[in-house]
Design a protein around this motif. Sequence first.
Motif, PDB file in Angstrom:
ATOM      1  N   TYR A 178       0.783  19.102  76.999  1.00 58.04           N
ATOM      2  CA  TYR A 178       0.484  18.648  75.638  1.00 58.04           C
ATOM      3  C   TYR A 178      -0.982  18.965  75.352  1.00 58.04           C
ATOM      4  O   TYR A 178      -1.877  18.473  76.046  1.00 58.04           O
ATOM      5  CB  TYR A 178       0.734  17.142  75.480  1.00 58.04           C
ATOM      6  CG  TYR A 178       2.189  16.762  75.518  1.00 58.04           C
ATOM      7  CD1 TYR A 178       2.958  16.773  74.354  1.00 58.04           C
ATOM      8  CD2 TYR A 178       2.804  16.394  76.713  1.00 58.04           C
ATOM      9  CE1 TYR A 178       4.296  16.425  74.389  1.00 58.04           C
ATOM     10  CE2 TYR A 178       4.145  16.048  76.753  1.00 58.04           C
ATOM     11  CZ  TYR A 178       4.883  16.066  75.590  1.00 58.04           C
ATOM     12  OH  TYR A 178       6.215  15.729  75.621  1.00 58.04           O
ATOM     13  N   ASP A 218       4.808  10.216  74.331  1.00 57.30           N
ATOM     14  CA  ASP A 218       4.171  11.498  74.638  1.00 57.30           C
ATOM     15  C   ASP A 218       2.665  11.436  74.394  1.00 57.30           C
ATOM     16  O   ASP A 218       1.872  11.954  75.192  1.00 57.30           O
ATOM     17  CB  ASP A 218       4.786  12.612  73.784  1.00 57.30           C
ATOM     18  CG  ASP A 218       6.267  12.795  74.048  1.00 57.30           C
ATOM     19  OD1 ASP A 218       6.678  12.609  75.207  1.00 57.30           O
ATOM     20  OD2 ASP A 218       7.005  13.115  73.098  1.00 57.30           O
ATOM     21  N   TRP A 250       5.182  15.029  68.824  1.00 52.58           N
ATOM     22  CA  TRP A 250       4.810  14.041  69.832  1.00 52.58           C
ATOM     23  C   TRP A 250       5.340  12.673  69.440  1.00 52.58           C
ATOM     24  O   TRP A 250       5.065  12.184  68.338  1.00 52.58           O
ATOM     25  CB  TRP A 250       3.297  13.952  69.979  1.00 52.58           C
ATOM     26  CG  TRP A 250       2.631  15.169  70.532  1.00 52.58           C
ATOM     27  CD1 TRP A 250       3.158  16.429  70.644  1.00 52.58           C
ATOM     28  CD2 TRP A 250       1.303  15.258  71.045  1.00 52.58           C
ATOM     29  NE1 TRP A 250       2.247  17.293  71.179  1.00 52.58           N
ATOM     30  CE2 TRP A 250       1.091  16.608  71.444  1.00 52.58           C
ATOM     31  CE3 TRP A 250       0.273  14.353  71.205  1.00 52.58           C
ATOM     32  CZ2 TRP A 250      -0.106  17.042  71.992  1.00 52.58           C
ATOM     33  CZ3 TRP A 250      -0.922  14.786  71.745  1.00 52.58           C
ATOM     34  CH2 TRP A 250      -1.109  16.112  72.138  1.00 52.58           C
TER      35      TRP A 250
END
Length: 322
Positions: A217, A200, A196
Amino acid sequence: MMKWKCVFFLLVIYMVYLVFGAFFFSYVEQPHEDQLREKVLNMWDDFLEIHPCLSEEKLEDFLRTALLVKSFGVSVLRNISFFEVKWDFVSSLFFAGTTLTTIGYGHPFPISLSGKVFCVFYCLFGIPFTLSLLSIVAQKWTILLRDIPLRYCHRRWNTLNNKTLEWIHAIVVISFMCLLCFFIPAILFNSLEENWGYADALYFCFISLSTVGLGDYVPGEQSGQRLPALYKLLVIGYLLLGLVCVFLMVEILKNLLKHNQILSLFLLGNEDGRQDEEIDRVAPNDSEVPFAPRNDETTRRRVTHSVSPNEKSYGSINPSSS
Protein backbone atom coordinates in the motif's frame (compact mmCIF):
# COMPACT_ATOMS: atom_id res chain seq x y z
CA MET A 1 26.82 -14.69 34.13
CA MET A 2 23.16 -14.11 34.83
CA LYS A 3 22.90 -11.63 31.95
CA TRP A 4 24.39 -14.12 29.50
CA LYS A 5 21.77 -16.67 30.56
CA CYS A 6 19.07 -14.08 29.98
CA VAL A 7 20.49 -13.29 26.53
CA PHE A 8 20.55 -16.97 25.60
CA PHE A 9 16.99 -17.38 26.89
CA LEU A 10 15.84 -14.42 24.80
CA LEU A 11 17.55 -15.81 21.70
CA VAL A 12 15.70 -19.09 22.13
CA ILE A 13 12.40 -17.26 22.54
CA TYR A 14 13.16 -15.19 19.43
CA MET A 15 13.87 -18.28 17.33
CA VAL A 16 10.61 -19.87 18.50
CA TYR A 17 8.78 -16.64 17.70
CA LEU A 18 10.39 -16.51 14.24
CA VAL A 19 9.42 -20.11 13.44
CA PHE A 20 5.89 -19.54 14.70
CA GLY A 21 5.51 -16.50 12.43
CA ALA A 22 6.82 -18.41 9.41
CA PHE A 23 4.43 -21.30 10.08
CA PHE A 24 1.43 -19.00 10.51
CA PHE A 25 2.11 -16.92 7.37
CA SER A 26 2.64 -20.08 5.33
CA TYR A 27 -0.58 -21.62 6.66
CA VAL A 28 -2.68 -18.50 6.05
CA GLU A 29 -1.23 -17.11 2.81
CA GLN A 30 -0.42 -20.19 0.74
CA PRO A 31 -4.07 -21.14 0.02
CA HIS A 32 -4.72 -17.62 -1.31
CA GLU A 33 -1.60 -17.84 -3.46
CA ASP A 34 -2.80 -21.16 -4.91
CA GLN A 35 -6.23 -19.70 -5.65
CA LEU A 36 -4.76 -16.71 -7.48
CA ARG A 37 -2.40 -18.92 -9.48
CA GLU A 38 -5.28 -21.17 -10.53
CA LYS A 39 -7.36 -18.14 -11.51
CA VAL A 40 -4.55 -16.73 -13.66
CA LEU A 41 -3.97 -20.08 -15.38
CA ASN A 42 -7.67 -20.34 -16.21
CA MET A 43 -7.65 -16.82 -17.64
CA TRP A 44 -4.56 -17.70 -19.66
CA ASP A 45 -6.21 -20.77 -21.17
CA ASP A 46 -9.45 -18.92 -21.92
CA PHE A 47 -7.61 -16.08 -23.64
CA LEU A 48 -5.60 -18.41 -25.86
CA GLU A 49 -8.74 -20.36 -26.71
CA ILE A 50 -10.54 -17.18 -27.80
CA HIS A 51 -7.49 -16.00 -29.79
CA PRO A 52 -6.01 -19.15 -31.36
CA CYS A 53 -3.96 -17.14 -33.84
CA LEU A 54 -1.93 -15.59 -31.01
CA SER A 55 1.35 -17.26 -30.19
CA GLU A 56 1.69 -18.34 -26.58
CA GLU A 57 5.40 -17.47 -26.58
CA LYS A 58 4.72 -13.96 -27.89
CA LEU A 59 2.03 -13.39 -25.30
CA GLU A 60 4.31 -14.63 -22.53
CA ASP A 61 7.14 -12.34 -23.64
CA PHE A 62 4.78 -9.37 -23.79
CA LEU A 63 3.41 -10.01 -20.32
CA ARG A 64 6.86 -10.50 -18.86
CA THR A 65 8.03 -7.18 -20.32
CA ALA A 66 4.87 -5.39 -19.25
CA LEU A 67 5.19 -6.65 -15.66
CA LEU A 68 8.86 -5.65 -15.56
CA VAL A 69 8.06 -2.15 -16.76
CA LYS A 70 5.20 -1.93 -14.26
CA SER A 71 7.60 -2.84 -11.44
CA PHE A 72 9.63 0.25 -12.43
CA GLY A 73 6.53 2.37 -11.87
CA VAL A 74 5.76 2.96 -15.55
CA SER A 75 2.21 2.28 -16.69
CA VAL A 76 1.74 0.16 -19.82
CA LEU A 77 -1.92 1.12 -20.34
CA ARG A 78 -2.71 3.20 -23.42
CA ASN A 79 -6.29 4.24 -22.57
CA ILE A 80 -5.33 6.67 -19.83
CA SER A 81 -5.74 10.42 -20.09
CA PHE A 82 -2.18 11.20 -19.04
CA PHE A 83 1.05 9.44 -18.25
CA GLU A 84 1.98 9.54 -14.59
CA VAL A 85 5.53 10.74 -14.01
CA LYS A 86 7.18 8.74 -11.24
CA TRP A 87 10.33 10.81 -10.88
CA ASP A 88 9.11 14.38 -10.76
CA PHE A 89 10.43 16.53 -7.88
CA VAL A 90 7.68 15.75 -5.36
CA SER A 91 7.75 12.02 -6.11
CA SER A 92 11.54 12.08 -5.79
CA LEU A 93 11.20 13.92 -2.47
CA PHE A 94 8.74 11.28 -1.31
CA PHE A 95 11.22 8.57 -2.32
CA ALA A 96 14.07 10.32 -0.48
CA GLY A 97 11.99 10.74 2.66
CA THR A 98 10.78 7.16 2.80
CA THR A 99 14.28 5.87 2.05
CA LEU A 100 16.11 7.92 4.69
CA THR A 101 13.55 6.93 7.34
CA THR A 102 14.20 3.26 6.37
CA ILE A 103 10.52 2.77 5.49
CA GLY A 104 11.41 2.09 1.86
CA TYR A 105 8.19 1.17 0.06
CA GLY A 106 10.19 0.13 -2.99
CA HIS A 107 7.88 2.06 -5.32
CA PRO A 108 9.55 3.48 -7.26
CA PHE A 109 13.21 2.61 -7.05
CA PRO A 110 16.30 3.76 -9.00
CA ILE A 111 16.63 2.26 -12.46
CA SER A 112 19.86 3.82 -13.75
CA LEU A 113 23.30 2.77 -12.53
CA SER A 114 24.17 6.32 -11.48
CA GLY A 115 20.94 6.51 -9.49
CA LYS A 116 21.70 3.25 -7.69
CA VAL A 117 25.26 4.32 -6.83
CA PHE A 118 24.08 7.71 -5.59
CA CYS A 119 21.35 6.04 -3.53
CA VAL A 120 23.93 3.92 -1.70
CA PHE A 121 26.09 6.90 -0.66
CA TYR A 122 23.02 9.07 -0.04
CA CYS A 123 21.63 6.52 2.42
CA LEU A 124 25.04 5.80 3.94
CA PHE A 125 25.16 9.29 5.43
CA GLY A 126 21.47 10.19 5.37
CA ILE A 127 19.99 7.29 7.34
CA PRO A 128 22.15 7.73 10.50
CA PHE A 129 21.58 11.49 10.34
CA THR A 130 17.81 11.10 9.98
CA LEU A 131 17.45 8.54 12.77
CA SER A 132 19.69 10.55 15.10
CA LEU A 133 17.68 13.70 14.42
CA LEU A 134 14.38 11.94 15.07
CA SER A 135 15.78 10.43 18.27
CA ILE A 136 16.97 13.83 19.52
CA VAL A 137 13.58 15.41 18.84
CA ALA A 138 11.88 12.49 20.63
CA GLN A 139 14.13 12.97 23.67
CA LYS A 140 13.21 16.67 23.81
CA TRP A 141 9.56 15.74 23.58
CA THR A 142 10.11 13.26 26.41
CA ILE A 143 11.09 16.14 28.69
CA LEU A 144 7.95 18.07 27.77
CA LEU A 145 5.52 15.16 27.80
CA ARG A 146 6.98 12.94 30.52
CA ASP A 147 9.41 14.56 32.95
CA ILE A 148 7.66 17.91 33.45
CA PRO A 149 4.11 16.43 33.79
CA LEU A 150 5.33 13.76 36.22
CA ARG A 151 7.05 16.32 38.43
CA TYR A 152 3.91 18.44 38.45
CA CYS A 153 1.65 15.47 39.22
CA HIS A 154 3.96 14.33 42.01
CA ARG A 155 3.84 17.77 43.63
CA ARG A 156 0.07 17.93 43.18
CA TRP A 157 -0.76 14.38 44.25
CA ASN A 158 2.21 13.31 46.36
CA THR A 159 0.15 10.60 48.04
CA LEU A 160 0.27 8.45 44.91
CA ASN A 161 2.97 5.85 44.53
CA ASN A 162 5.66 6.94 42.05
CA LYS A 163 5.39 3.74 40.01
CA THR A 164 1.61 3.96 39.87
CA LEU A 165 1.84 7.55 38.69
CA GLU A 166 4.33 6.58 35.98
CA TRP A 167 2.09 3.76 34.74
CA ILE A 168 -0.97 6.03 34.59
CA HIS A 169 0.98 8.68 32.72
CA ALA A 170 2.45 6.13 30.27
CA ILE A 171 -0.97 4.64 29.50
CA VAL A 172 -2.48 8.08 28.87
CA VAL A 173 0.39 9.35 26.66
CA ILE A 174 0.78 6.12 24.65
CA SER A 175 -2.98 5.89 24.10
CA PHE A 176 -3.02 9.48 22.85
CA MET A 177 -0.03 8.82 20.57
CA CYS A 178 -1.67 5.71 19.11
CA LEU A 179 -4.82 7.70 18.44
CA LEU A 180 -2.81 10.50 16.83
CA CYS A 181 -0.49 8.29 14.75
CA PHE A 182 -2.62 5.31 13.78
CA PHE A 183 -6.39 5.53 14.25
CA ILE A 184 -7.06 9.11 13.12
CA PRO A 185 -4.71 8.98 10.07
CA ALA A 186 -6.32 5.67 9.10
CA ILE A 187 -9.66 7.48 8.85
CA LEU A 188 -8.10 10.08 6.55
CA PHE A 189 -6.37 7.52 4.32
CA ASN A 190 -9.60 5.54 4.15
CA SER A 191 -11.42 8.58 2.80
CA LEU A 192 -8.64 9.67 0.41
CA GLU A 193 -7.72 6.31 -1.10
CA GLU A 194 -10.52 4.71 -3.12
CA ASN A 195 -9.48 1.08 -2.75
CA TRP A 196 -8.45 1.18 0.91
CA GLY A 197 -10.75 0.01 3.64
CA TYR A 198 -10.23 1.24 7.19
CA ALA A 199 -8.41 -1.98 8.12
CA ASP A 200 -6.14 -1.51 5.08
CA ALA A 201 -5.40 2.09 6.06
CA LEU A 202 -4.67 1.11 9.68
CA TYR A 203 -2.41 -1.66 8.39
CA PHE A 204 -0.58 0.87 6.20
CA CYS A 205 -0.04 3.25 9.13
CA PHE A 206 1.42 0.52 11.32
CA ILE A 207 3.62 -0.98 8.59
CA SER A 208 4.93 2.48 7.72
CA LEU A 209 5.66 3.78 11.23
CA SER A 210 7.25 0.50 12.22
CA THR A 211 9.62 1.17 9.24
CA VAL A 212 8.74 -2.20 7.70
CA GLY A 213 7.39 -0.56 4.54
CA LEU A 214 6.25 -3.58 2.58
CA GLY A 215 5.09 -1.42 -0.32
CA ASP A 216 1.81 -3.24 -0.91
CA TYR A 217 0.00 0.00 0.00
CA VAL A 218 1.55 3.28 -1.18
CA PRO A 219 -0.43 6.53 -0.84
CA GLY A 220 -0.98 8.80 -3.81
CA GLU A 221 -0.38 6.16 -6.49
CA GLN A 222 -3.90 5.78 -7.84
CA SER A 223 -4.86 7.43 -11.12
CA GLY A 224 -6.76 10.68 -10.84
CA GLN A 225 -5.51 11.52 -7.35
CA ARG A 226 -6.54 15.07 -6.47
CA LEU A 227 -3.62 17.40 -5.68
CA PRO A 228 -1.07 14.56 -5.70
CA ALA A 229 1.92 16.83 -4.99
CA LEU A 230 0.35 18.35 -1.87
CA TYR A 231 -0.91 14.94 -0.78
CA LYS A 232 2.56 13.39 -0.93
CA LEU A 233 4.09 16.32 0.95
CA LEU A 234 1.53 15.87 3.71
CA VAL A 235 2.26 12.14 3.81
CA ILE A 236 5.99 12.88 4.26
CA GLY A 237 5.14 15.19 7.16
CA TYR A 238 2.91 12.51 8.69
CA LEU A 239 5.64 9.88 8.45
CA LEU A 240 8.26 12.11 10.11
CA LEU A 241 5.88 13.20 12.87
CA GLY A 242 4.70 9.63 13.36
CA LEU A 243 8.23 8.29 13.67
CA VAL A 244 9.00 10.90 16.33
CA CYS A 245 5.90 9.77 18.23
CA VAL A 246 7.01 6.13 17.95
CA PHE A 247 10.46 7.05 19.28
CA LEU A 248 8.75 8.93 22.11
CA MET A 249 6.67 5.88 23.04
CA VAL A 250 9.82 3.76 23.08
CA GLU A 251 11.51 6.29 25.39
CA ILE A 252 8.55 6.19 27.76
CA LEU A 253 8.59 2.39 27.81
CA LYS A 254 12.35 2.40 28.41
CA ASN A 255 11.96 4.59 31.48
CA LEU A 256 8.99 2.59 32.68
CA LEU A 257 10.48 -0.89 32.32
CA LYS A 258 14.15 -0.19 32.94
CA HIS A 259 14.12 -1.97 36.33
CA ASN A 260 12.95 -5.24 34.76
CA GLN A 261 16.07 -7.29 34.05
CA ILE A 262 14.73 -9.25 31.07
CA LEU A 263 12.88 -6.39 29.39
CA SER A 264 15.80 -4.03 29.91
CA LEU A 265 17.87 -6.23 27.58
CA PHE A 266 15.44 -5.25 24.81
CA LEU A 267 14.87 -1.62 25.73
CA LEU A 268 18.21 -0.46 27.15
CA GLY A 269 21.50 -0.36 25.33
CA ASN A 270 24.71 -1.73 26.78
CA GLU A 271 25.94 1.76 27.67
CA ASP A 272 22.75 2.53 29.57
CA GLY A 273 23.00 -0.77 31.39
CA ARG A 274 26.61 -0.10 32.42
CA GLN A 275 25.69 3.37 33.65
CA ASP A 276 22.79 1.97 35.65
CA GLU A 277 25.01 -0.61 37.29
CA GLU A 278 27.62 2.02 38.17
CA ILE A 279 25.00 4.36 39.63
CA ASP A 280 23.42 1.53 41.61
CA ARG A 281 26.78 0.69 43.18
CA VAL A 282 27.30 4.33 44.17
CA ALA A 283 23.76 5.03 45.35
CA PRO A 284 21.84 1.79 45.93
CA ASN A 285 18.82 3.56 47.45
CA ASP A 286 18.48 6.16 44.73
CA SER A 287 15.45 4.41 43.25
CA GLU A 288 13.36 6.18 45.88
CA VAL A 289 13.97 9.51 44.17
CA PRO A 290 10.95 10.21 41.93
CA PHE A 291 11.52 10.58 38.21
CA ALA A 292 15.27 11.25 38.40
CA PRO A 293 17.13 10.56 35.14
CA ARG A 294 19.35 7.58 35.88
CA ASN A 295 21.84 8.29 33.12
CA ASP A 296 22.55 11.87 34.18
CA GLU A 297 25.64 11.22 36.28
CA THR A 298 26.81 14.84 36.24
CA THR A 299 23.56 15.98 37.78
CA ARG A 300 23.71 13.28 40.43
CA ARG A 301 27.16 14.33 41.56
CA ARG A 302 26.11 17.92 42.17
CA VAL A 303 24.83 17.26 45.71
CA THR A 304 25.52 19.78 48.39
CA HIS A 305 25.74 18.89 52.08
CA SER A 306 23.55 21.85 52.93
CA VAL A 307 20.41 20.25 51.53
CA SER A 308 17.88 19.53 54.18
CA PRO A 309 17.34 15.77 54.79
CA ASN A 310 13.59 16.33 54.64
CA GLU A 311 13.67 17.83 51.14
CA LYS A 312 13.20 15.72 48.03
CA SER A 313 15.29 16.85 45.09
CA TYR A 314 14.52 15.94 41.48
CA GLY A 315 17.46 14.92 39.35
CA SER A 316 19.84 14.48 42.30
CA ILE A 317 20.61 11.94 44.99
CA ASN A 318 18.35 12.16 47.99
CA PRO A 319 20.63 13.18 50.87
CA SER A 320 18.52 11.20 53.30
CA SER A 321 19.63 7.98 51.65
CA SER A 322 23.32 8.56 52.38
